[in-house]
Design a protein around this motif. Sequence first.
Motif, PDB file in Angstrom:
ATOM      1  N   ASP A 339       0.823  -1.208   0.000  1.00 18.68           N
ATOM      2  CA  ASP A 339       0.000   0.000   0.000  1.00 18.68           C
ATOM      3  C   ASP A 339       0.859   1.260   0.000  1.00 18.68           C
ATOM      4  OD1 ASP A 339      -2.331  -1.472  -0.030  1.00 18.68           O
ATOM      5  OD2 ASP A 339      -2.575  -1.443   2.146  1.00 18.68           O
ATOM      6  N   LEU A 342       2.288   1.700  -3.567  1.00 17.62           N
ATOM      7  CA  LEU A 342       1.303   2.171  -4.546  1.00 17.62           C
ATOM      8  C   LEU A 342       0.877   3.609  -4.259  1.00 17.62           C
ATOM      9  CD1 LEU A 342      -0.950  -1.010  -4.839  1.00 17.62           C
ATOM     10  CD2 LEU A 342       0.759  -0.205  -6.459  1.00 17.62           C
ATOM     11  N   GLY A 343       0.965   4.006  -3.005  1.00 18.23           N
ATOM     12  CA  GLY A 343       0.519   5.341  -2.645  1.00 18.23           C
ATOM     13  C   GLY A 343       1.539   6.430  -2.850  1.00 18.23           C
ATOM     14  N   ILE A 360      -2.970  -7.495  -6.993  1.00 21.41           N
ATOM     15  CA  ILE A 360      -3.203  -6.048  -6.986  1.00 21.41           C
ATOM     16  C   ILE A 360      -4.192  -5.666  -8.080  1.00 21.41           C
ATOM     17  CG2 ILE A 360      -2.114  -3.800  -7.389  1.00 21.41           C
ATOM     18  CD1 ILE A 360       0.447  -4.924  -6.156  1.00 21.41           C
ATOM     19  N   ASP A 361      -5.195  -4.883  -7.716  1.00 17.21           N
ATOM     20  CA  ASP A 361      -6.186  -4.400  -8.676  1.00 17.21           C
ATOM     21  C   ASP A 361      -5.485  -3.551  -9.733  1.00 17.21           C
ATOM     22  OD1 ASP A 361      -8.255  -3.215 -10.071  1.00 17.21           O
ATOM     23  OD2 ASP A 361      -9.385  -2.619  -8.291  1.00 17.21           O
ATOM     24  N   ALA A 363      -6.439  -1.274 -11.510  1.00 15.53           N
ATOM     25  CA  ALA A 363      -6.821   0.143 -11.453  1.00 15.53           C
ATOM     26  C   ALA A 363      -5.867   0.930 -10.555  1.00 15.53           C
ATOM     27  CB  ALA A 363      -8.253   0.267 -10.943  1.00 15.53           C
ATOM     28  N   ARG A 364      -5.232   0.245  -9.580  1.00 16.23           N
ATOM     29  CA  ARG A 364      -4.322   0.924  -8.661  1.00 16.23           C
ATOM     30  C   ARG A 364      -2.981   1.253  -9.311  1.00 16.23           C
ATOM     31  NH1 ARG A 364      -3.911  -1.810  -2.913  1.00 16.23           N
ATOM     32  NH2 ARG A 364      -3.274   0.329  -2.398  1.00 16.23           N
ATOM     33  N   LEU A 365      -2.741   0.721 -10.492  1.00 16.85           N
ATOM     34  CA  LEU A 365      -1.491   0.996 -11.196  1.00 16.85           C
ATOM     35  C   LEU A 365      -1.571   2.270 -12.037  1.00 16.85           C
ATOM     36  CD1 LEU A 365      -0.712  -2.628 -12.471  1.00 16.85           C
ATOM     37  CD2 LEU A 365       0.042  -1.555 -10.338  1.00 16.85           C
ATOM     38  N   HIS A 368       0.975   5.582 -12.573  1.00 15.26           N
ATOM     39  CA  HIS A 368       2.369   5.218 -12.308  1.00 15.26           C
ATOM     40  C   HIS A 368       3.075   4.868 -13.618  1.00 15.26           C
ATOM     41  CE1 HIS A 368       0.252   4.175  -8.506  1.00 15.26           C
ATOM     42  NE2 HIS A 368       1.374   4.573  -7.926  1.00 15.26           N
ATOM     43  N   TRP A 377       1.519  -7.532 -15.138  1.00 13.00           N
ATOM     44  CA  TRP A 377       0.728  -6.300 -15.078  1.00 13.00           C
ATOM     45  C   TRP A 377       0.508  -5.730 -16.476  1.00 13.00           C
ATOM     46  CZ3 TRP A 377       3.702  -3.409 -10.605  1.00 13.00           C
ATOM     47  CH2 TRP A 377       3.349  -3.989  -9.380  1.00 13.00           C
TER      48      TRP A 377
END
Length: 378
Positions: A339, A342-343, A360-361, A363-365, A368, A377
């Motif tokens: 977390d 990714l943040g 890992i979803d 959408a969270r990438l 970046h 990915w």
Amino acid sequence: MDVSAGNVEAINDGQVPFVEPGLREVLQRAVAAGMLSASTQTPSADAYIVAVPTPFTEGHSADLSYIEAAADGIAPKLTGGELVILESTSPPGATEHMAERILKARPDLSAGDLLVAHCPERVLPGRIMVEMITNDRIVGGLTVEAAQAAKVLYENFCTGEVLLTDAKTAEMAKLTENSFRDVNIAFANELSVICDQLGIDVWELIGLANHHPRVNILQPGPGVGGHCIAVDPWFIVDAAPEAARLIRTARETNDAKPEWVLGRIEQALEHHGREATVALMGLAFKADIDDLRESPSLSIAERLAERAPEARILAVEPHIEELPKSLAQASNVSLAGIDQALGSAQVLVLLVDHGQFKAIDPARLAGHTVIDSRGIWR
């Protein structure tokens, strides 16, 4: 017997000092039943199995000092008739060298007083508790009698076939198995570099090519690590340097891949600024274990810390609780969770295809810069 007092204490307490699925439960049962104990001193026994590191030197020759140390510990305990097995992956002739060292320390014994064999382990980290039992085993004796005695011992727990040969052939068999893998991984890694230059998705390409009934290309990555595939081919090269041309080239190709990944990271830093935050996802040499030996991911982290001192580097390795010494001393590297990475990171570098990273979803990438050396990915 182990030279590490910490490992000995952990084992006697029923604890495993590394990650391997299923091992802790078996260890705890064996210790509780009084069937297993650990010590820093070599005990007297009817059979000895030597499973120690065999790294290579700067010149890519085998370092047999750990085998020699084990032999020196065993020699004083012998009375004659014992079985001594070398499991360590070794260059041709290492088992004979071990036997000669033992006999040199014990001139009162003759070669006929010992049963000496080579039985290379053939297991995959993460599946050791299954493959230790089910895989076929190669047993090579310095004598026929030694090979037969080792076969009897291994048949106590192996359900796979136990194949008998001489010691030198058994040593070469393990090196050959890992060199075969190394050569095929080198083909995939070279393809990935070519495809990057040509603007082709290498994972799609390999998937399409593998639909041919006689094609089975392996998956590329950031390099090759571990205590076997990244090391063993050099033993063949060292034994026959003029003849082992393909094996040498494969090793050089795989050893060059971390530098190629570093180049991609440095390009991303030029885009985001040298003070950007880079998350390196994974330090282990393969998925879902904590083993960092010869890890290309660790090598990438070490080199990046040195070459990009302004960057903030987050090492994300869910299977370790503290950074290895080589990274702990770098002021710009810290151990981070998924977390946090990714943040706060601008650049995400996927180095190890751990299950946690696969989950890992996607959408969270977004937002970046993603450098995916494993193709999970895409």
